[in-house]
Design a protein around this motif. Structure first.
Motif, PDB file in Angstrom:
ATOM      1  N   ASN A   1      66.686  91.514   8.201  1.00 53.73           N
ATOM      2  CA  ASN A   1      67.376  91.913   9.444  1.00 53.73           C
ATOM      3  C   ASN A   1      68.224  90.759   9.985  1.00 53.73           C
ATOM      4  N   SER A   2      68.915  90.061   9.043  1.00 48.92           N
ATOM      5  CA  SER A   2      69.775  88.942   9.410  1.00 48.92           C
ATOM      6  C   SER A   2      71.110  89.100   8.710  1.00 48.92           C
ATOM      7  N   ARG A   3      72.186  88.870   9.453  1.00 48.53           N
ATOM      8  CA  ARG A   3      73.521  89.013   8.861  1.00 48.53           C
ATOM      9  C   ARG A   3      73.753  87.980   7.758  1.00 48.53           C
ATOM     10  N   TYR A   4      73.295  86.767   7.984  1.00 46.64           N
ATOM     11  CA  TYR A   4      73.481  85.722   6.977  1.00 46.64           C
ATOM     12  C   TYR A   4      72.724  86.067   5.692  1.00 46.64           C
ATOM     13  N   ALA A   5      71.480  86.516   5.836  1.00 42.38           N
ATOM     14  CA  ALA A   5      70.686  86.879   4.663  1.00 42.38           C
ATOM     15  C   ALA A   5      71.310  88.070   3.934  1.00 42.38           C
ATOM     16  N   PHE A   6      71.826  89.042   4.686  1.00 41.08           N
ATOM     17  CA  PHE A   6      72.405  90.229   4.057  1.00 41.08           C
ATOM     18  C   PHE A   6      73.693  89.882   3.314  1.00 41.08           C
ATOM     19  N   LEU A   7      74.522  89.023   3.911  1.00 36.86           N
ATOM     20  CA  LEU A   7      75.746  88.594   3.221  1.00 36.86           C
ATOM     21  C   LEU A   7      75.407  87.825   1.946  1.00 36.86           C
ATOM     22  N   GLY A   8      74.395  86.965   2.014  1.00 37.12           N
ATOM     23  CA  GLY A   8      73.985  86.240   0.821  1.00 37.12           C
ATOM     24  C   GLY A   8      73.476  87.168  -0.261  1.00 37.12           C
ATOM     25  N   ALA A   9      72.748  88.217   0.122  1.00 37.96           N
ATOM     26  CA  ALA A   9      72.242  89.178  -0.856  1.00 37.96           C
ATOM     27  C   ALA A   9      73.386  89.961  -1.497  1.00 37.96           C
ATOM     28  N   LEU A  10      74.385  90.331  -0.701  1.00 37.68           N
ATOM     29  CA  LEU A  10      75.536  91.046  -1.258  1.00 37.68           C
ATOM     30  C   LEU A  10      76.296  90.164  -2.244  1.00 37.68           C
ATOM     31  N   ARG A  11      76.468  88.918  -1.885  1.00 41.84           N
ATOM     32  CA  ARG A  11      77.134  87.981  -2.801  1.00 41.84           C
ATOM     33  C   ARG A  11      76.377  87.869  -4.124  1.00 41.84           C
ATOM     34  N   SER A  12      75.071  87.689  -3.997  1.00 43.69           N
ATOM     35  CA  SER A  12      74.267  87.492  -5.194  1.00 43.69           C
ATOM     36  C   SER A  12      74.276  88.719  -6.092  1.00 43.69           C
ATOM     37  N   SER A  13      74.143  89.909  -5.510  1.00 42.77           N
ATOM     38  CA  SER A  13      74.122  91.125  -6.324  1.00 42.77           C
ATOM     39  C   SER A  13      75.457  91.330  -7.024  1.00 42.77           C
ATOM     40  N   ALA A  14      76.565  91.122  -6.311  1.00 42.75           N
ATOM     41  CA  ALA A  14      77.879  91.264  -6.937  1.00 42.75           C
ATOM     42  C   ALA A  14      78.070  90.252  -8.060  1.00 42.75           C
ATOM     43  N   GLN A  15      77.592  89.038  -7.831  1.00 45.11           N
ATOM     44  CA  GLN A  15      77.720  87.977  -8.830  1.00 45.11           C
ATOM     45  C   GLN A  15      76.902  88.296 -10.078  1.00 45.11           C
ATOM     46  N   MET A  16      75.652  88.735  -9.894  1.00 42.12           N
ATOM     47  CA  MET A  16      74.787  89.015 -11.030  1.00 42.12           C
ATOM     48  C   MET A  16      75.298  90.201 -11.842  1.00 42.12           C
ATOM     49  N   VAL A  17      75.763  91.252 -11.158  1.00 44.75           N
ATOM     50  CA  VAL A  17      76.291  92.414 -11.870  1.00 44.75           C
ATOM     51  C   VAL A  17      77.548  92.037 -12.644  1.00 44.75           C
ATOM     52  N   SER A  18      78.407  91.216 -12.043  1.00 40.37           N
ATOM     53  CA  SER A  18      79.662  90.834 -12.689  1.00 40.37           C
ATOM     54  C   SER A  18      79.414  90.098 -14.003  1.00 40.37           C
ATOM     55  N   TYR A  19      78.484  89.158 -13.998  1.00 35.95           N
ATOM     56  CA  TYR A  19      78.277  88.342 -15.185  1.00 35.95           C
ATOM     57  C   TYR A  19      77.332  88.993 -16.195  1.00 35.95           C
ATOM     58  N   GLU A  20      76.559  90.006 -15.762  1.00 40.93           N
ATOM     59  CA  GLU A  20      75.743  90.746 -16.728  1.00 40.93           C
ATOM     60  C   GLU A  20      76.623  91.515 -17.711  1.00 40.93           C
ATOM     61  N   VAL A  21      77.798  91.950 -17.258  1.00 38.03           N
ATOM     62  CA  VAL A  21      78.703  92.683 -18.142  1.00 38.03           C
ATOM     63  C   VAL A  21      79.147  91.777 -19.294  1.00 38.03           C
TER      64      VAL A  21
END
Length: 343
Positions: free
Chosen positions: A144-164
């Motif tokens: 329930n934190s904006r900073y934590a949520f932005l970090g999670a979005l960054r990480s998920s996008a990054q991991m999905v991008s490089y898994e390809v």
């Protein structure tokens, strides 16, 4: 203890009743110890590269520092934000750490030393690595934190991008082997390690592993300047320690995958004395150690990427290049009739 004695333990002559449990303990206990001492190794190597001493107080040469850190984190209070989803907040680091461990079920650490020698080991690793995104997303959302949520979005996008890109790199290896079994991949490198004929893919895979594990220079989800440690910002004590240990366990896992796919797994570099006298598990651990040193070396020397540079590298450089290499590899194997049976 000689390799033959380890083989006796592994094949169940000593543990006939609890064979599976014995296999799991023989793998996970050294792995957990390795994770603990990897934290010390990183601090020591970074200190040496910065002309500092590093941890040197707790125990001889600081060798007990990981246990001191663990004791500190265990006895600290776990603080859960008032607006957080308590169940998911605690479950997220557990998911991350457990997934980093269960992936080792299909990793062969030596000839015949694997918990589950399944013929779809590569698919199993893909599935486990893909699930790793959920732990980070849940951590960011449940805090329930904006900073934590932005970090999670960054990480998920990054991991999905490089898994390809990592998937396409692994496809080039599978084309050369004709099997999804990890032991078969290692045995196919008895003549030459795949790091030599597939050297560009080896580099792409290792750099993608840095991004997959959120390590420098791709540690954007934890950027201190703008996101205050990203998705981990609300975590403390053992909940934070599980994320911390999960990251280092993933580093060892990615190093193990790189070793199996490109560096011949447990095979020695030359099948002559004295190289072939050294047990296979020693070669496997030594290769992982070298790759982990490179992980830390990169952290000490390479500056952090901007987020747009990170995404550009993944989608505009690695993806088309790895796709082109898949086509070239398939064409080469087909033209010279080198495709394995079943491909």
């Amino acid at each position: 203890m000689t390799e033959s004695l380890w083989q006796t333990l592994w094949t169940g002559y000593v543990f006939p009743g609890g064979l599976i449990l014995a296999h799991i303990l023989m793998l996970t206990v050294p792995l957990l110890i390795a994770v603990a001492y990897l934290t010390l190794m990183e601090r020591k190597v970074l200190a040496a590269m910065s002309l500092r001493m590093g941890p040197n107080v707790v125990g001889a040469f600081g060798l007990l520092q990981p246990f001191a850190d663990a004791a500190k984190l265990i006895f600290k209070e776990t603080i859960i934000p008032s607006g957080a989803n308590k169940f998911l907040f605690i479950a997220a680091p557990c998911i991350t750490f457990i997934l980093a461990l269960i992936a080792w079920a299909v990793i062969p650490v030596a000839d015949g030393w694997v918990i589950a020698n399944i013929n779809v080991g590569v698919l199993y690793l893909f599935a486990i690595s893909s699930l790793g995104v959920y732990g980070i997303i849940i951590a960011g959302w449940s805090s329930n934190s904006r900073y934590a949520f932005l970090g999670a979005l960054r990480s998920s996008a990054q991991m999905v991008s490089y898994e390809v890109s990592m998937g396409l790199v692994i496809i080039t290896v599978l084309l050369c082997v004709g099997s999804l079994n990890l032991s078969a991949i290692v045995n196919a490198q008895k003549t030459v390690w795949f790091a030599l004929p597939l050297f560009p893919m080896f580099i792409v895979f290792f750099i993608s592993a840095l991004a997959e594990t959120n390590r420098h220079p791709f540690d954007l989800p934890e950027a201190e300047a703008e996101l205050v440690a990203g998705y981990q910002v609300e975590y403390s004590s053992m909940a934070f320690a599980l994320f911390f240990l999960g990251e280092y366990a993933n580093m060892i896992l990615m190093s193990g995958m790189t070793t199996i796919l490109f560096l011949g797994g447990w095979l020695p570099p030359f099948d002559v004395a004295p190289f072939n006298w050294i047990p296979g598990i020693v070669w496997f651990c030594l290769k992982i150690f070298v790759l982990l040193f490179v992980f830390i070396w990169v952290r000490a020397t390479v500056p952090r990427y901007r987020y747009d540079q990170l995404m550009r590298l993944g989608w505009k450089v690695f993806l088309p290049f790895s796709l082109l290499w898949v086509v070239l590899t398939a064409g080469f194997l087909l033209a010279f009739d080198l495709l394995p049976k079943g491909v």
